[in-house]
Design a protein around this motif. Structure first.
Motif, PDB file in Angstrom:
ATOM      1  N   ILE A 194       0.845  -1.179   0.000  1.00 41.83           N
ATOM      2  CA  ILE A 194       0.000   0.000   0.000  1.00 41.83           C
ATOM      3  C   ILE A 194       0.885   1.235   0.000  1.00 41.83           C
ATOM      4  O   ILE A 194       2.072   1.177   0.340  1.00 41.83           O
ATOM      5  N   ILE A 195       0.292   2.348  -0.384  1.00 44.56           N
ATOM      6  CA  ILE A 195       0.972   3.641  -0.306  1.00 44.56           C
ATOM      7  C   ILE A 195       0.375   4.408   0.859  1.00 44.56           C
ATOM      8  O   ILE A 195      -0.840   4.428   1.038  1.00 44.56           O
ATOM      9  N   THR A 196       1.223   5.012   1.655  1.00 45.19           N
ATOM     10  CA  THR A 196       0.748   5.757   2.818  1.00 45.19           C
ATOM     11  C   THR A 196       1.349   7.150   2.837  1.00 45.19           C
ATOM     12  O   THR A 196       2.387   7.408   2.218  1.00 45.19           O
ATOM     13  N   THR A 241       9.722  -1.635   7.138  1.00 49.91           N
ATOM     14  CA  THR A 241      10.284  -1.822   5.794  1.00 49.91           C
ATOM     15  C   THR A 241       9.485  -1.014   4.788  1.00 49.91           C
ATOM     16  O   THR A 241       8.839  -1.558   3.905  1.00 49.91           O
ATOM     17  N   MET A 242       9.541   0.290   4.921  1.00 50.14           N
ATOM     18  CA  MET A 242       8.844   1.190   4.000  1.00 50.14           C
ATOM     19  C   MET A 242       9.851   1.857   3.075  1.00 50.14           C
ATOM     20  O   MET A 242      10.965   2.185   3.479  1.00 50.14           O
ATOM     21  N   SER A 243       9.442   2.079   1.840  1.00 49.90           N
ATOM     22  CA  SER A 243      10.283   2.755   0.865  1.00 49.90           C
ATOM     23  C   SER A 243       9.708   4.149   0.600  1.00 49.90           C
ATOM     24  O   SER A 243       8.573   4.280   0.130  1.00 49.90           O
ATOM     25  N   VAL A 244      10.473   5.180   0.921  1.00 48.94           N
ATOM     26  CA  VAL A 244      10.034   6.555   0.687  1.00 48.94           C
ATOM     27  C   VAL A 244      10.155   6.850  -0.801  1.00 48.94           C
ATOM     28  O   VAL A 244      11.224   6.678  -1.397  1.00 48.94           O
ATOM     29  N   ILE A 245       9.048   7.286  -1.427  1.00 53.72           N
ATOM     30  CA  ILE A 245       9.079   7.553  -2.863  1.00 53.72           C
ATOM     31  C   ILE A 245       8.973   9.039  -3.190  1.00 53.72           C
ATOM     32  O   ILE A 245       9.338   9.453  -4.287  1.00 53.72           O
ATOM     33  N   ALA A 246       8.458   9.842  -2.267  1.00 59.20           N
ATOM     34  CA  ALA A 246       8.338  11.281  -2.540  1.00 59.20           C
ATOM     35  C   ALA A 246       8.183  12.048  -1.232  1.00 59.20           C
ATOM     36  O   ALA A 246       7.708  11.513  -0.229  1.00 59.20           O
ATOM     37  N   ILE A 247       8.600  13.309  -1.284  1.00 62.03           N
ATOM     38  CA  ILE A 247       8.473  14.217  -0.145  1.00 62.03           C
ATOM     39  C   ILE A 247       7.860  15.516  -0.646  1.00 62.03           C
ATOM     40  O   ILE A 247       8.287  16.043  -1.680  1.00 62.03           O
ATOM     41  N   ARG A 248       6.851  16.005   0.067  1.00 63.65           N
ATOM     42  CA  ARG A 248       6.346  17.354  -0.207  1.00 63.65           C
ATOM     43  C   ARG A 248       6.790  18.248   0.929  1.00 63.65           C
ATOM     44  O   ARG A 248       6.379  18.069   2.068  1.00 63.65           O
ATOM     45  N   ARG A 249       7.662  19.202   0.609  1.00 68.57           N
ATOM     46  CA  ARG A 249       8.269  20.064   1.634  1.00 68.57           C
ATOM     47  C   ARG A 249       7.702  21.469   1.512  1.00 68.57           C
ATOM     48  O   ARG A 249       7.827  22.103   0.449  1.00 68.57           O
ATOM     49  N   THR A 274       1.225  -3.500   7.618  1.00 65.95           N
ATOM     50  CA  THR A 274       1.790  -3.465   8.972  1.00 65.95           C
ATOM     51  C   THR A 274       2.899  -2.438   9.064  1.00 65.95           C
ATOM     52  O   THR A 274       2.972  -1.646  10.018  1.00 65.95           O
ATOM     53  N   ALA A 275       3.779  -2.424   8.066  1.00 73.27           N
ATOM     54  CA  ALA A 275       4.886  -1.467   8.064  1.00 73.27           C
ATOM     55  C   ALA A 275       4.381  -0.042   7.971  1.00 73.27           C
ATOM     56  O   ALA A 275       4.980   0.872   8.553  1.00 73.27           O
ATOM     57  N   ALA A 276       3.272   0.168   7.264  1.00 77.21           N
ATOM     58  CA  ALA A 276       2.722   1.519   7.130  1.00 77.21           C
ATOM     59  C   ALA A 276       2.283   2.069   8.477  1.00 77.21           C
ATOM     60  O   ALA A 276       2.522   3.248   8.795  1.00 77.21           O
ATOM     61  N   GLU A 277       1.658   1.235   9.285  1.00 79.09           N
ATOM     62  CA  GLU A 277       1.241   1.677  10.623  1.00 79.09           C
ATOM     63  C   GLU A 277       2.467   2.034  11.463  1.00 79.09           C
ATOM     64  O   GLU A 277       2.486   3.041  12.175  1.00 79.09           O
ATOM     65  N   GLN A 278       3.485   1.207  11.407  1.00 81.93           N
ATOM     66  CA  GLN A 278       4.708   1.464  12.178  1.00 81.93           C
ATOM     67  C   GLN A 278       5.420   2.718  11.683  1.00 81.93           C
ATOM     68  O   GLN A 278       5.996   3.484  12.463  1.00 81.93           O
ATOM     69  N   PHE A 279       5.376   2.926  10.352  1.00 81.17           N
ATOM     70  CA  PHE A 279       6.016   4.105   9.774  1.00 81.17           C
ATOM     71  C   PHE A 279       5.376   5.383  10.290  1.00 81.17           C
ATOM     72  O   PHE A 279       6.056   6.341  10.658  1.00 81.17           O
TER      73      PHE A 279
END
Length: 402
Positions: free
Chosen positions: A328-330, A355-363, A391-396
């Motif tokens: 999922i994307i979070t 184990t989440m992979s960051v794909i973009a940041i809005r700053r 599960t990783a999304a919740e932890q992230f």
């Protein structure tokens, strides 16, 4: 029968009792592949890849009609129509993406005009994508992808196969590569040539780009590549916002659309300025077409997520589609002083279980940062888009706030 590129089939399409869920999933996969191939055709100036885009566009047309038929059959009351309206919007938006991708492909096929600087942008824009026909004597012919183990050995992925008129999207380990298949390969430039030659028994002849001669043109090319990346992200987030009924992701799609609109205005200005100094301004005409089509893709992504923004309940058929997704994307906001504040994306999340992979940041103040290959540092106040398991999304989200 395999139609010539751009020729519309006149074969009647009759109603068949098909799963709307399956059609939606196939339309999503097709739309994402269309965007990928269309821009690759431009960046590589590849007639062959552009032709595959038009073939896929024909496939999307059939999928759209089948989806519309199924939705019409399912609407038996005003309440059914209300619930299915957002699903119809998703179907129509996917067709808009398909049409825009076809228009991008025609920039190449109809030789509308593109500067060599587009090729110079390739190394920073995407991995190399090539199209090859599987040779009967190839070491890959008539073998499962899992047995070939191509990606782990070379980093090159088979992103799709076409077998006559049939497309195999997202091929997996059990997919068999057959002689005569049209294979679409993506991977690092250093490796893809050898894979292509093994697959097709044809020498690999990469294009050597020329550096842009005009500063305004260089800025225009950099901008269109950024618009492409943002539009692809918008489509990904839009589908995720619907599949997971996530209003925060839908809001980010709106933010991306605003950003792409602003970029298009600056892009057009730089192209016009470059035209004043170019020896042959007509060669820049394709850039204008490319900017317009990219903006259409961004608008279509917004249309996909509009039902979520309007707080219309997600139809069960869409909820069924999401059950097949392992990832999922979070969206998470980095709290100042949290565990993620000050960490570098390339170093990973400071928790072995996340184990989440960051794909973009809005700053705030700086706009969007796409971090696929960057080592951007996360800061308090950043809005982060990441991909991983539920599960990783919740932890992230927890470590982003604590």
């Amino acid at each position: 029968m395999d139609l010539p590129a751009g020729e519309v089939s006149s074969t009647p399409i009759e109603y068949e009792p098909v799963s709307v869920k399956d059609v939606l999933v196939e339309m999503k996969d097709t739309a994402e592949l269309l965007i990928d191939l269309a821009y690759s055709a431009v960046l590589h100036q590849s007639d062959e890849i552009a032709t595959e885009v038009l073939r896929l566009e024909q496939k999307m047309d059939v999928l759209e009609i089948r989806a519309q038929m199924s939705l019409l059959m399912a609407a038996r009351s005003p309440s059914d129509a209300e619930a299915l309206a957002p699903v119809l919007s998703i179907v129509n938006a996917a067709d808009q993406i398909s049409d825009a991708a076809g228009d991008i492909a025609k920039i190449v096929l109809e030789d509308i005009g593109l500067p060599e600087a587009m090729r110079a942008a390739l190394p920073e824009a995407v991995e190399t994508l090539v199209r090859g026909v599987v040779d009967a004597e190839s070491a890959y012919a008539n073998r499962r992808l899992g047995d070939i183990d191509l990606e782990s050995e070379t980093g090159v992925r088979v992103i799709a196969l076409r077998r006559g008129d049939d497309w195999l999207l997202n091929p997996g380990p059990d997919t068999v590569v057959c002689a005569g298949d049209i294979a679409l390969l993506r991977g690092p430039e250093a490796e893809i040539g050898g894979v292509y030659e093994t697959l097709s028994a044809t020498p690999y002849d990469p294009v050597v780009p020329e550096a842009p001669e005009l500063d305004d043109l260089e800025r225009a090319v950099d901008t269109i590549v950024h618009m492409k990346n943002l539009s692809e992200l918008a489509v990904d987030l839009a589908y995720s916002s619907v599949l997971f009924d996530d209003a925060e992701l839908a809001e980010e799609v709106s933010n991306l659309e605003v950003e792409v609109d602003a970029l298009e205005s600056r892009f057009e200005a730089w192209v016009l300025q470059a035209a004043a100094d170019a020896e042959d301004p007509v060669t820049l005409r394709g850039l204008i077409h490319l900017g317009t089509s990219t903006e259409v893709i961004s608008d279509a992504a917004h249309d996909i997520s509009e039902g979520v923004l309007r707080d219309i309940e997600v139809h069960p058929v869409v909820q069924l589609a999401v059950q097949e997704s392992d990832e999922i994307i979070t969206r998470a906001e980095i709290t100042t002083g949290s565990q993620l504040d000050g960490t570098t994306v390339s170093e990973g999340v400071p928790d072995a279980d996340v184990t989440m992979s960051v794909i973009a940041i809005r700053r705030p103040g700086d706009g969007w940062i796409l971090v696929a290959d960057a080592d951007a540092e996360l800061r308090g106040g950043d809005i982060v888009i990441a991909k991983g398991t539920r599960t990783a999304a919740e932890q992230f989200r927890t470590v982003a706030d604590a």
